[in-house]
Design an enzyme around this catalytic site. Structure first.
Site, mmCIF file in Angstrom:
data_model
loop_
_atom_site.group_PDB
_atom_site.id
_atom_site.type_symbol
_atom_site.label_atom_id
_atom_site.label_comp_id
_atom_site.label_asym_id
_atom_site.label_seq_id
_atom_site.Cartn_x
_atom_site.Cartn_y
_atom_site.Cartn_z
ATOM 1 N N THR A 116 0.997 -1.328 0.097
ATOM 2 C CA THR A 116 0.233 -0.001 -0.331
ATOM 3 C C THR A 116 0.561 1.296 -0.221
ATOM 4 O OG1 THR A 116 -0.158 0.430 2.686
ATOM 5 C CG2 THR A 116 -1.950 -1.214 1.157
ATOM 6 N N THR A 150 6.513 1.115 6.622
ATOM 7 C CA THR A 150 6.259 1.454 6.096
ATOM 8 C C THR A 150 4.670 1.849 5.838
ATOM 9 O OG1 THR A 150 5.276 -1.274 5.778
ATOM 10 C CG2 THR A 150 7.885 -0.804 5.019
ATOM 11 N N HIS A 151 4.407 2.118 4.677
ATOM 12 C CA HIS A 151 2.776 2.993 4.825
ATOM 13 C C HIS A 151 1.379 2.080 5.386
ATOM 14 C CE1 HIS A 151 -1.116 3.938 3.055
ATOM 15 N NE2 HIS A 151 -0.870 5.346 3.328
ATOM 16 N N GLY A 152 1.510 1.731 5.466
ATOM 17 C CA GLY A 152 0.195 0.486 5.357
ATOM 18 C C GLY A 152 0.644 -0.283 6.559
#
Length: 346
Positions: free
Chosen positions: A275, A298-300
């Site tokens: 994501t 990380t983003h997700g």
């Protein structure tokens, strides 16, 4: 951004005609068509306000070839409709407010525990300062990325303007074909011959490359490193990954490869290859998250913790090992996913 998607969804709830229109809306006539349906003007005004702030974003946004939300507003429709199907009216704002209270209570409990340790008063002050700084400055790590996306969007706009000129001159068939030329300067100066044949060759190669699967780890010498995932806490047969957002949840899997094609329903768990901010609108609808790649920062992972949903990342081929409709259990505390039942629907 996610909260505003929820606000847009709540506007659509009030107007069934707008909901029906969005199901078949086209980018070329998106806002014009809204003017002809009851409630369309209110939704259009709110949506344009959203695009003014976030229209430069999209899935895979660091890729200059990807169309922005402002260019193709229908990319957001699946997220809005999924929100309506899976979240009650106003629930997203209520959950956010409750999360703020819970986080403050947790911070106070943590500081109280620190205060009971040796030199607790001094350490409590340090902990309090660190918690405040983390909660209020964490968002700043997004600022450089946002600035980058602003520049990419600007470059994309002017490159496409040049591409349209080449289309009018019959040098290119489609404006997007310009992205097949890293030697852009030579193309614009007319130094490349047989342009359309070259485009087709590169399209064919790109289609072939898309079928390849990248290894998780490769050394600078080109050696592919493969290791078997192990987790003593995972039951036999479970898919093992990295725990990034604590908690356990059970639900039906929804495999999503492209966020604009997502159809999340209430109680479903999002299974994705990865994501980025372009996927954020879907997090309001998901009960849990499983990704093929990613880590703690990380983003997700970050957004999953923000929304309070269990998440496990780093499960190789998760989008193929887990199928739509399978009933699964996601253990975001210990880092594994169990497939409990076969598909609910084919």
């Amino acid at each position: 951004m996610g909260l505003e998607i929820g606000d847009l969804a709540d506007i659509v709830r009030k107007y069934p005609e707008v909901y029906v229109y969005l199901e078949t809306a086209k980018n070329e006539t998106f806002f014009e068509g809204l003017q002809s349906v009851h409630g369309g003007e209110e939704f259009a005004k709110a949506f344009q306000s959203f695009l003014k702030r976030f229209g430069i974003r999209c899935p895979g946004e660091i890729d200059i070839t990807q169309p922005r939300w402002a260019e193709k507003p229908t990319l957001l429709i699946s997220a809005i409709l999924s929100h309506i199907r899976s979240v009650e009216e106003g629930e997203h704002r209520q959950n956010f407010a409750e999360g703020v209270v819970e986080s403050q209570q947790f911070a106070e409990e943590l500081i109280a525990k620190v205060r009971k340790t040796p030199f607790g008063s001094m350490k409590a002050k340090i902990a309090s300062r660190l918690i405040y700084a983390f909660r209020n400055l964490m968002g700043m790590r997004e600022h450089p990325k946002y600035s980058l996306i602003q520049h990419i969007t600007l470059y994309r706009k002017h490159i496409l303007q040049e591409a349209e000129r080449l289309v009018k001159q019959d040098i290119l068939v489609e404006a997007e074909d310009i992205y097949y030329f890293p030697e852009l300067k030579d193309l614009l100066q007319g130094k490349i011959t047989s342009v359309q044949d070259l485009v087709q060759q590169r399209k064919d190669q790109f289609a072939l490359d898309e079928k390849r699967t990248s290894p998780r780890v490769m050394t600078s010498e080109g050696e592919i490193v493969e290791t078997a995932a192990e987790n003593a806490l995972a039951p036999e047969g479970a898919l093992i990954g990295t725990p990034v957002s604590s908690g356990q949840i059970e639900g039906y899997a929804r495999v999503v490869l492209k966020p604009e094609e997502a159809e999340l329903h209430e109680g479903e768990i999002l299974i994705a290859p990865f994501t980025d901010p372009g996927w954020t609108p879907l997090f309001q609808s998901a009960r849990g998250l499983v990704m093929e790649v990613g880590g703690m920062m990380t983003h997700g992972a970050v957004v999953a913790r923000e929304y309070g949903i269990p998440a496990v990342v780093g499960i190789d081929q998760a989008t193929t090992k887990i199928r739509d409709g399978q009933y699964i259990r996601v253990d975001g505390t210990n880092g594994f996913v169990e497939i409990i039942e076969a598909e609910k629907y084919e």
